[in-house]
Motif scaffolding. Structure first.
Motif, mmCIF file in Angstrom:
data_model
loop_
_atom_site.group_PDB
_atom_site.id
_atom_site.type_symbol
_atom_site.label_atom_id
_atom_site.label_comp_id
_atom_site.label_asym_id
_atom_site.label_seq_id
_atom_site.Cartn_x
_atom_site.Cartn_y
_atom_site.Cartn_z
ATOM 1 N N LEU A 76 0.803 -1.228 0.000
ATOM 2 C CA LEU A 76 0.000 0.000 0.000
ATOM 3 C C LEU A 76 0.833 1.275 0.000
ATOM 4 O O LEU A 76 0.267 2.377 -0.019
ATOM 5 C CB LEU A 76 -0.926 0.003 1.225
ATOM 6 N N ASP A 77 2.159 1.160 0.008
ATOM 7 C CA ASP A 77 3.003 2.349 0.139
ATOM 8 C C ASP A 77 2.741 3.397 -0.939
ATOM 9 O O ASP A 77 2.723 4.600 -0.668
ATOM 10 C CB ASP A 77 4.479 1.952 0.080
ATOM 11 N N GLY A 78 2.530 2.947 -2.182
ATOM 12 C CA GLY A 78 2.338 3.874 -3.286
ATOM 13 C C GLY A 78 1.037 4.641 -3.231
ATOM 14 O O GLY A 78 0.889 5.683 -3.868
ATOM 15 N N ALA A 79 0.060 4.144 -2.451
ATOM 16 C CA ALA A 79 -1.227 4.828 -2.360
ATOM 17 C C ALA A 79 -1.105 6.156 -1.617
ATOM 18 O O ALA A 79 -1.857 7.097 -1.880
ATOM 19 C CB ALA A 79 -2.253 3.929 -1.671
ATOM 20 N N GLY A 114 9.608 2.967 12.107
ATOM 21 C CA GLY A 114 10.549 2.056 11.477
ATOM 22 C C GLY A 114 9.898 1.033 10.568
ATOM 23 O O GLY A 114 10.499 0.002 10.257
ATOM 24 N N ILE A 115 8.661 1.285 10.112
ATOM 25 C CA ILE A 115 7.936 0.368 9.243
ATOM 26 C C ILE A 115 8.270 0.682 7.782
ATOM 27 O O ILE A 115 7.982 1.768 7.294
ATOM 28 C CB ILE A 115 6.425 0.453 9.485
ATOM 29 N N PHE A 116 8.885 -0.272 7.091
ATOM 30 C CA PHE A 116 9.285 -0.077 5.703
ATOM 31 C C PHE A 116 8.086 -0.164 4.756
ATOM 32 O O PHE A 116 7.948 0.638 3.838
ATOM 33 C CB PHE A 116 10.306 -1.143 5.297
ATOM 34 N N HIS A 117 7.251 -1.198 4.959
ATOM 35 C CA HIS A 117 6.142 -1.455 4.038
ATOM 36 C C HIS A 117 4.901 -1.857 4.823
ATOM 37 O O HIS A 117 4.990 -2.602 5.804
ATOM 38 C CB HIS A 117 6.485 -2.573 3.055
ATOM 39 N N THR A 118 3.752 -1.357 4.356
ATOM 40 C CA THR A 118 2.448 -1.778 4.874
ATOM 41 C C THR A 118 1.676 -2.392 3.721
ATOM 42 O O THR A 118 1.593 -1.797 2.637
ATOM 43 C CB THR A 118 1.675 -0.585 5.449
#
Length: 217
Positions: free
Chosen positions: A161-164, A177-181
């Protein structure tokens, strides 16, 4: 001269942002946390006859360590519960009210089809050992509880979902510190055999259809 000073000032402002982006690019996530829920379809025959429907609810979560970017080893805890009238599969008797609970504990190895940090669609497969804890409370008949060993297999699709919302994704990395969701959809099959009170083999497992959120940090 004025233009040069402006350029130097802009460079000084941008340097921390560039350094942070470079640091984030060099780092990679080492852990995966999943929160999930969905439906569980028991392997026990005629379940809907006694419990009113073919499936029941299931929810839980998992924590995994990334041995490599594509390979994880982890542990998962789930909870399944249903309440019905009629048949108690562990007691193997026709009865009145019954509360049926399962708590699978899974240790798993999982492989993700990750080939780049900007990839937004990631398939995955996995499987491993299951310890199935069970409890069955039957009206006027008492409680049966215990555990048995088994196995499970899973497959799913992870939607990053990062690109959203890139700004929110950046804040998640900066603050937590969360790289990707990611949102994910998963199918899992579990097999865990016991012998009921009548001496018949019963599979306490079944098929799960789950969805949830994945946080990589």
């Amino acid at each position: 001269m004025k233009r040069a000073l402006s350029g130097m000032l802009l460079l000084l402002i941008m340097m921390p942002l560039v350094a942070q982006s470079a640091e984030q690019a060099l780092e990679r996530p080492h852990w995966s946390l999943e929160l999930k829920g969905g439906v569980f379809i028991p392997a026990i025959d005629n379940w809907s006859t006694y419990y009113g429907r073919r499936d029941t609810s299931e929810f839980g979560g998992s924590l995994a360590y990334k041995l490599a970017r594509q390979i994880e080893i982890g542990v998962e805890g789930m909870y399944i519960r249903d309440k019905g009238q009629g048949f108690a599969p562990i007691h193997n008797i026709a009865t009145g009210n019954v509360i049926y609970e399962l708590a699978p504990l899974n240790v798993f190895l999982l492989a993700r089809g990750t080939f780049g940090e900007n990839q937004w669609l990631i398939p995955y497969v996995g499987g491993g050992w299951t310890r199935m804890y069970y409890r069955e409370e039957v009206q006027y008949q008492g409680i049966v509880r215990g555990s048995t060993d088994g196995s499970h297999w899973r497959a799913g699709l992870q939607i990053v979902l990062d690109g959203a919302d890139t700004r929110a994704a950046g804040n998640m990395y900066k603050d937590y510190g969360i790289f990707h969701t990611s949102l994910f959809l998963e199918t899992r099959y579990t097999r865990a055999m016991i012998t009921d009170l009548a001496g018949t083999s019963v599979n306490l497992g079944g098929t799960s259809y789950l969805m949830g959120l994945l946080f990589e940090f």
